[in-house]
Design a protein around this motif. Structure first.
Motif, PDB file in Angstrom:
ATOM      1  N   LYS A   1       0.836  -1.204   0.000  1.00  0.00           N
ATOM      2  CA  LYS A   1       0.000   0.000   0.000  1.00  0.00           C
ATOM      3  C   LYS A   1       0.869   1.252   0.000  1.00  0.00           C
ATOM      4  O   LYS A   1       0.574   2.223  -0.707  1.00  0.00           O
ATOM      5  CB  LYS A   1      -0.923   0.022   1.219  1.00  0.00           C
ATOM      6  CG  LYS A   1      -2.091  -0.926   1.121  1.00  0.00           C
ATOM      7  CD  LYS A   1      -2.981  -0.810   2.347  1.00  0.00           C
ATOM      8  CE  LYS A   1      -4.125  -1.796   2.314  1.00  0.00           C
ATOM      9  NZ  LYS A   1      -4.964  -1.719   3.526  1.00  0.00           N
TER      10      LYS A   1
ATOM     11  N   ARG B   1       1.616   6.926  -6.577  1.00  0.00           N
ATOM     12  CA  ARG B   1       0.581   7.927  -6.861  1.00  0.00           C
ATOM     13  C   ARG B   1       1.093   9.332  -6.549  1.00  0.00           C
ATOM     14  O   ARG B   1       0.865  10.271  -7.315  1.00  0.00           O
ATOM     15  CB  ARG B   1      -0.693   7.639  -6.064  1.00  0.00           C
ATOM     16  CG  ARG B   1      -1.498   6.469  -6.589  1.00  0.00           C
ATOM     17  CD  ARG B   1      -2.888   6.404  -5.963  1.00  0.00           C
ATOM     18  NE  ARG B   1      -2.889   6.350  -4.515  1.00  0.00           N
ATOM     19  CZ  ARG B   1      -2.773   5.258  -3.787  1.00  0.00           C
ATOM     20  NH1 ARG B   1      -2.656   4.089  -4.371  1.00  0.00           N
ATOM     21  NH2 ARG B   1      -2.802   5.311  -2.462  1.00  0.00           N
TER      22      ARG B   1
ATOM     23  N   ALA C   1       0.994   4.132  -2.797  1.00  0.00           N
ATOM     24  CA  ALA C   1       0.769   5.537  -2.440  1.00  0.00           C
ATOM     25  C   ALA C   1       1.940   6.395  -2.896  1.00  0.00           C
ATOM     26  O   ALA C   1       1.753   7.513  -3.388  1.00  0.00           O
ATOM     27  CB  ALA C   1       0.563   5.673  -0.931  1.00  0.00           C
TER      28      ALA C   1
END
Length: 102
Positions: free
Chosen positions: A42, A49, A46
Motif C-alpha cells: 500500500k 501515486r 501511495a
C-alpha cells in the motif's frame, strides 16, 4: 526414582508448553509478516501515486510558465502596436491640419 519420573514428566510438560508457545509465536509472526507485506505494498502504491501527482504538478507549473510567458509577450506586442497606432494617429492629425491649411 519417583522424583526422577516426576522431574521427567514436569520437563515434558514444560517442553510441550514451550512448543505450543513457539507455534503461537510462529503463527503471530506469519500474520504480522503478511500484514507488513500488505502495508508495504500500500505504501509503495501511495508513493507511486504521489510521484505521479508530483510529476503532473511539475508539468502544470511548466505549462503555466509557458502560458504566462506567451501572455507577457502578447502584452508587449499589444503595447508596441498601441504605440505605433498612437504615432500614426498623431501623424494623421498633423496631415489633416496641413491639408486644412492648404
Amino acid at each position: 526414582r519417583t522424583l526422577a519420573l516426576e522431574q521427567k514428566d514436569l520437563t515434558e510438560k514444560r517442553l510441550s508448553h514451550c512448543q505450543h508457545d513457539l507455534k503461537q509465536a510462529k503463527e503471530s509472526l506469519r500474520v504480522t509478516t503478511e500484514e507488513l507485506i500488505a502495508a508495504n505494498a500500500k505504501a509503495e502504491a501511495a508513493a507511486e501515486r504521489a510521484s505521479a501527482e508530483e510529476q503532473k504538478s511539475k508539468e502544470l507549473v511548466e505549462d503555466l510558465s509557458r502560458v504566462q510567458g506567451s501572455h507577457e509577450a502578447t502584452l508587449r506586442n499589444l503595447e508596441h502596436n498601441r504605440t505605433l497606432l498612437l504615432a500614426e494617429h498623431h501623424q494623421l492629425k498633423l496631415d489633416l491640419e496641413q491639408l486644412k491649411d492648404d
